[in-house]
Structures are given as C-alpha cells and as structure tokens.
Design a protein around this motif. Sequence first.
Motif, PDB file in Angstrom:
ATOM      1  N   ILE A 119       0.876  -1.169   0.000  1.00  0.00           N
ATOM      2  CA  ILE A 119       0.000   0.000   0.000  1.00  0.00           C
ATOM      3  C   ILE A 119       0.913   1.218   0.000  1.00  0.00           C
ATOM      4  O   ILE A 119       1.641   1.452   0.963  1.00  0.00           O
ATOM      5  N   PHE A 120       0.891   1.972  -1.078  1.00  0.00           N
ATOM      6  CA  PHE A 120       1.873   3.033  -1.324  1.00  0.00           C
ATOM      7  C   PHE A 120       1.159   4.380  -1.253  1.00  0.00           C
ATOM      8  O   PHE A 120       0.460   4.778  -2.181  1.00  0.00           O
ATOM      9  N   ILE A 121       1.321   5.092  -0.137  1.00  0.00           N
ATOM     10  CA  ILE A 121       0.634   6.362   0.095  1.00  0.00           C
ATOM     11  C   ILE A 121       1.630   7.485  -0.139  1.00  0.00           C
ATOM     12  O   ILE A 121       2.551   7.691   0.653  1.00  0.00           O
ATOM     13  N   ASP A 122       1.462   8.230  -1.219  1.00  0.00           N
ATOM     14  CA  ASP A 122       2.493   9.168  -1.660  1.00  0.00           C
ATOM     15  C   ASP A 122       1.887  10.165  -2.629  1.00  0.00           C
ATOM     16  O   ASP A 122       1.052   9.799  -3.458  1.00  0.00           O
ATOM     17  N   ALA A 123       2.312  11.413  -2.543  1.00  0.00           N
ATOM     18  CA  ALA A 123       1.847  12.430  -3.493  1.00  0.00           C
ATOM     19  C   ALA A 123       2.408  12.201  -4.888  1.00  0.00           C
ATOM     20  O   ALA A 123       1.850  12.682  -5.874  1.00  0.00           O
ATOM     21  N   TRP A 225       2.562  -4.506   3.097  1.00  0.00           N
ATOM     22  CA  TRP A 225       3.323  -3.450   3.761  1.00  0.00           C
ATOM     23  C   TRP A 225       2.663  -2.117   3.420  1.00  0.00           C
ATOM     24  O   TRP A 225       2.170  -1.924   2.314  1.00  0.00           O
ATOM     25  N   MET A 226       2.669  -1.172   4.379  1.00  0.00           N
ATOM     26  CA  MET A 226       2.118   0.151   4.133  1.00  0.00           C
ATOM     27  C   MET A 226       3.219   1.205   4.210  1.00  0.00           C
ATOM     28  O   MET A 226       3.918   1.315   5.217  1.00  0.00           O
ATOM     29  N   HIS A 227       3.349   1.966   3.115  1.00  0.00           N
ATOM     30  CA  HIS A 227       4.356   3.033   3.001  1.00  0.00           C
ATOM     31  C   HIS A 227       3.647   4.374   3.067  1.00  0.00           C
ATOM     32  O   HIS A 227       2.710   4.622   2.301  1.00  0.00           O
ATOM     33  N   ILE A 268       1.344  -5.876   7.707  1.00  0.00           N
ATOM     34  CA  ILE A 268       2.355  -6.518   8.553  1.00  0.00           C
ATOM     35  C   ILE A 268       3.484  -5.571   8.949  1.00  0.00           C
ATOM     36  O   ILE A 268       4.353  -5.937   9.742  1.00  0.00           O
ATOM     37  N   GLY A 269       3.460  -4.337   8.423  1.00  0.00           N
ATOM     38  CA  GLY A 269       4.478  -3.362   8.770  1.00  0.00           C
ATOM     39  C   GLY A 269       4.167  -2.025   8.138  1.00  0.00           C
ATOM     40  O   GLY A 269       3.307  -1.921   7.245  1.00  0.00           O
ATOM     41  N   PHE A 270       4.867  -0.976   8.585  1.00  0.00           N
ATOM     42  CA  PHE A 270       4.519   0.394   8.204  1.00  0.00           C
ATOM     43  C   PHE A 270       5.799   1.221   8.208  1.00  0.00           C
ATOM     44  O   PHE A 270       6.643   1.064   9.096  1.00  0.00           O
ATOM     45  N   ASP A 271       5.945   2.108   7.219  1.00  0.00           N
ATOM     46  CA  ASP A 271       7.090   3.025   7.258  1.00  0.00           C
ATOM     47  C   ASP A 271       6.641   4.452   7.001  1.00  0.00           C
ATOM     48  O   ASP A 271       5.608   4.697   6.371  1.00  0.00           O
TER      49      ASP A 271
END
Length: 302
Positions: A119-123, A225-227, A268-271
């Motif tokens: 999951i890629f959260i980015d402008a 994974w969530m970014h 399962i993880g986050f950054d």
Amino acid sequence: MGTQNLDIQILAAPSILGLRTNGVQDLPAALLKAGLGWQLQQEHPVLHLATLNAQYSDKRDPDTRCLNPVSIRNFSIKLGKAVDLLLDKGRFPLILGGDCSILLGIMSGLKVRGKYGLIFIDAHADFYEPEKSVTGEVADMDLAIVTGRGPDILTNINNIKPYVEDGHVIHIGQRDWEETKKYGSQDIRDTTITRYDLENIEKEGIEQVAAAVITNLDSSLDGYWMHFDTDVLADELNPAVEYHLPGGLDFEQSEYFINQLLCTGRIIGFDITIFNPRFDTNGQIAQNISDTIVRAFRSIKR
C-alpha cells in the motif's frame, strides 16, 4: 482492539542516500521527541539501524544514472535483514526513514520471506526511469524499482526481482500527474497497479476509497506493507517536505485510511518517510504527524 494487539517495534532507519543530506535524516528523532514511541505504548526499545549516509555523493553513477546505487544496495540488504528479524520475532515493524529509498530494503527483505503486497501512500508516482529523473535521486523512482524497473543492482537484490508485482500494489494520493508528464516519467496508468489518486479521493471521499482498497486486498498474499510518505499531506499542513505540490490529504483523512487498513489485520508493517524537521521550526508539524499515526494505530478494531 488497540495497539496492544500489534507487537510494535520501532526501527529508525534514516537513510538519505536516495535524496540529499539536508534534514530528512532527522525524521526519527523528531517524531520520537513528539511522543510517537511512548504514546503507542510499545513494549520494546527503539532500534537504530546504522546508516551509510557518510558515503553520500551528489554525483550520478555513470552506469545506472542514479545517486549512490552501491551504498543504497548495501543499506537495503541491512534493512531487509532487520525487517526479516523483527517479523521472525512476531513483531510489527514501524520503520522511521529517511527517504523513500528505504522501501527497497523493506520490500526486498519481504520477498525473501514470501509474497507480499504494498500500500503506497504518496503524493508522487515515484516511477521515474533513472535517465528521465532530473536529479538521479532514487527517492523519485522507488516504486518503479521495487516493481522491477531500473538497474539490476537495485531491482535484483538477492536475485528475487521483482520485490512486488504490479497487481499487488495499491497507490494512494498521487497528485503529480502534470509533473510526471512534463519530465517524461513512465506512467503507472500503463500498468496493472491499482490507483486512487487525489482526484479520486476528492470525488469519492476517503471512506469510499478505503472501502474499495480493502475490497481489493488479495487474500492469497502473506500480507501487505504500508508506506506513508508525509508529502501526501496538503502542503499547508505539512510544508516540511522536499518537493511541493498543490492539494493533498488532511490529517483526518490520513488517519482514517491508515486505521481502516490496519483494522483488516492484513498489514504486517509500516514506514514513514520524507518529513524534514528543519522546515518545522516549532515542532508542531512533527507533533501533528505523530498524533495522526498514534490515533490511527490506537483505535484499531478487528
């Protein structure tokens, strides 16, 4: 069900090898000072992964056209092993960057374990080819690299290219369409990456988008994974980033989306990346970001 059900361990990995040495390396210290660690009531000490930032060069590598490809690869191997170790212990890794190039270490480490989504959260799309990038910064091509596009030294760590398949990536919050067109970036719309850009979110609402993303999660994968790149936030709320674009999410939308995904039990993880405390003179932005993450994690219900 709250954060006690996630055995969180924070890992500071403030690499700036994919960007520049002007402050993003201070992200972990700023968010921890704002209370991110103790408010999450994590039982484990914060871990600090030694960076290779002293090796930073602002000269492009002649073969790859990237900045610092060898150092990024070496750091990525270290970070991937650290993430793998935390997961082996049953922990939920919360990684504090750094720039977005830390994603190479995270996703290559996950690929060793199994099959994971992102999951890629980015402008930004972060989908440039090195030769099209104005700067050569790996932070503007990290999504391309983790999906197998780019020089082998970065795309094929551990000989497991790609780290994540296009169809297992969900991109949230992009608002740099005009910029990517201007500079000739590859277009993620030409791939099977699932996308909900800022226009989608403004039109449909964050609740509907979150529900759609949850529906799109692939149950055959080992997890996601969530970014979270803080530049997805609106500039007026978070000007403490390297590259500015009009529009963006607010803190409440970000909290809601992150929380809803965490509640699925599939993350399962986050950054967290790109926040630059040097542009946050009174610490209020760091406080707001930390509070947003804490609220998202502490109100988990399953």
